[in-house]
Write an enzyme that holds these catalytic residues in place. Structure first.
Site, PDB file in Angstrom:
ATOM      1  N   VAL A   1      23.944  98.753-102.056  1.00  0.00           N
ATOM      2  CA  VAL A   1      24.304  99.549-100.865  1.00  0.00           C
ATOM      3  C   VAL A   1      23.283  99.324 -99.744  1.00  0.00           C
ATOM      4  CG1 VAL A   1      25.609 101.395-102.019  1.00  0.00           C
ATOM      5  CG2 VAL A   1      23.126 101.561-101.908  1.00  0.00           C
TER       6      VAL A   1
ATOM      7  N   ASP B   1      16.862 102.863-108.754  1.00  0.00           N
ATOM      8  CA  ASP B   1      17.735 101.802-109.258  1.00  0.00           C
ATOM      9  C   ASP B   1      17.334 101.537-110.712  1.00  0.00           C
ATOM     10  OD1 ASP B   1      19.454  99.610-109.365  1.00  0.00           O
ATOM     11  OD2 ASP B   1      18.103  98.278-108.302  1.00  0.00           O
TER      12      ASP B   1
ATOM     13  N   ASP C   1      18.040  98.741 -96.858  1.00  0.00           N
ATOM     14  CA  ASP C   1      18.219  97.440 -96.224  1.00  0.00           C
ATOM     15  C   ASP C   1      18.823  96.380 -97.135  1.00  0.00           C
ATOM     16  OD1 ASP C   1      15.725  97.245 -97.824  1.00  0.00           O
ATOM     17  OD2 ASP C   1      15.660  95.225 -96.961  1.00  0.00           O
TER      18      ASP C   1
HETATM   19  P1  IMP Z   1      13.737 100.510-108.599  1.00  0.00           P
HETATM   20  O1  IMP Z   1      12.277 100.278-108.769  1.00  0.00           O
HETATM   21  O2  IMP Z   1      14.555  99.417-109.258  1.00  0.00           O
HETATM   22  O3  IMP Z   1      14.209 101.873-109.028  1.00  0.00           O
HETATM   23  O4  IMP Z   1      14.115 100.319-107.091  1.00  0.00           O
HETATM   24  C1  IMP Z   1      13.462 100.901-106.098  1.00  0.00           C
HETATM   25  C2  IMP Z   1      13.645 100.242-104.761  1.00  0.00           C
HETATM   26  O5  IMP Z   1      14.536  99.126-104.739  1.00  0.00           O
HETATM   27  C3  IMP Z   1      14.259 101.244-103.829  1.00  0.00           C
HETATM   28  O6  IMP Z   1      13.276 102.113-103.311  1.00  0.00           O
HETATM   29  C4  IMP Z   1      14.921 100.369-102.793  1.00  0.00           C
HETATM   30  O7  IMP Z   1      14.003 100.052-101.777  1.00  0.00           O
HETATM   31  C5  IMP Z   1      15.308  99.104-103.553  1.00  0.00           C
HETATM   32  N1  IMP Z   1      16.756  99.117-103.891  1.00  0.00           N
HETATM   33  C6  IMP Z   1      17.302  99.295-105.106  1.00  0.00           C
HETATM   34  N2  IMP Z   1      18.657  99.253-105.062  1.00  0.00           N
HETATM   35  C7  IMP Z   1      18.981  99.054-103.758  1.00  0.00           C
HETATM   36  C8  IMP Z   1      20.232  98.938-103.048  1.00  0.00           C
HETATM   37  O8  IMP Z   1      21.362  99.020-103.591  1.00  0.00           O
HETATM   38  N3  IMP Z   1      20.133  98.742-101.699  1.00  0.00           N
HETATM   39  C9  IMP Z   1      18.945  98.654-101.045  1.00  0.00           C
HETATM   40  N4  IMP Z   1      17.764  98.767-101.665  1.00  0.00           N
HETATM   41  C10 IMP Z   1      17.774  98.968-103.009  1.00  0.00           C
END
Ligand code: IMP
Length: 178
Positions: free
Chosen positions: A156, A106, A162
């Site tokens: 999502v 994300d 989740d």
């Molecule tokens: P990041 O560090 O922002 O890249 O996000 C990593 C974590 O955020 C992922 O491994 C997910 O567990 C959670 N996450 C990010 N976007 C979503 C989403 O749309 N739905 C569910 N979990 C998300």
């Protein structure tokens, strides 16, 4: 399309089970070719990747290992900010070909802090596989080697992902209705 309700939010079907499975087979074929004879170790990031890695690993036909890790955040120095530490990683990764399996990239913060940490383990190569990527939300420079689906910056759930710990059991991916 039939929408579903989780807590206060509505979601609509977005990526079907069949579509996910076909994409997994494509990714697995690439990995099988690229890592033949290299005995890679898959590193599944819990909790979100459990369903994805289960289906992906079934399509891996070459000799390989799997390990499951949970990343916990802790405060680093002011220059490093929040750092992710891996819990449950008992295997020595020195000279190994590590294939990280994530549910979604994300903002990219999680992988941007975890991968440099992993590099210190002396792994021969580090490959990142993610089922989903939200390029419009990604603020960190994260090199994604295999991506299932590039999706818009919308929340999502399902297939391991989740909303407030719910929805992980859904067999396909649903998108938030705003
Ligand atoms: P990041 O560090 O922002 O890249 O996000 C990593 C974590 O955020 C992922 O491994 C997910 O567990 C959670 N996450 C990010 N976007 C979503 C989403 O749309 N739905 C569910 N979990 C998300």
């Amino acid at each position: 399309m039939a929408s579903i309700q989780i807590l206060d939010k509505s979601f609509v079907p977005y990526i079907s089970k069949e579509k996910i499975q076909l994409r997994i087979e494509e990714i697995a074929n690439d990995i099988n070719q690229k890592f033949e004879g290299k005995k890679p170790i898959f590193l599944a990031i819990l909790n979100g990747s459990f369903m994805f890695v289960s289906d992906l690993f079934k399509e891996i036909t070459i000799e390989s290992e799997i390990s499951f890790v949970k990343l916990i955040s802790y405060e680093g120095t002011s220059s490093t900010g929040t750092v992710k530490k891996a819990l449950g990683l008992e295997t020595d990764l020195h000279d190994r070909h590590v294939i990280i399996v994530e549910d979604i990239v994300d903002t990219g913060n999680t992988m941007a802090s975890f991968i440099p940490d992993l590099e210190k383990s002396g792994a021969a190569t580090i490959t990142l596989v993610t089922l989903l990527h939200k390029p419009d939300a990604t603020v960190k420079d994260v090199k994604i080697d295999y991506c299932g689906f590039s999706i818009p910056d919308k929340f999502v759930v399902g297939y391991g992902l989740d909303y407030d710990q719910l929805g992980r059991n859904l067999p396909e991916i649903y998108q938030l209705v705003d």
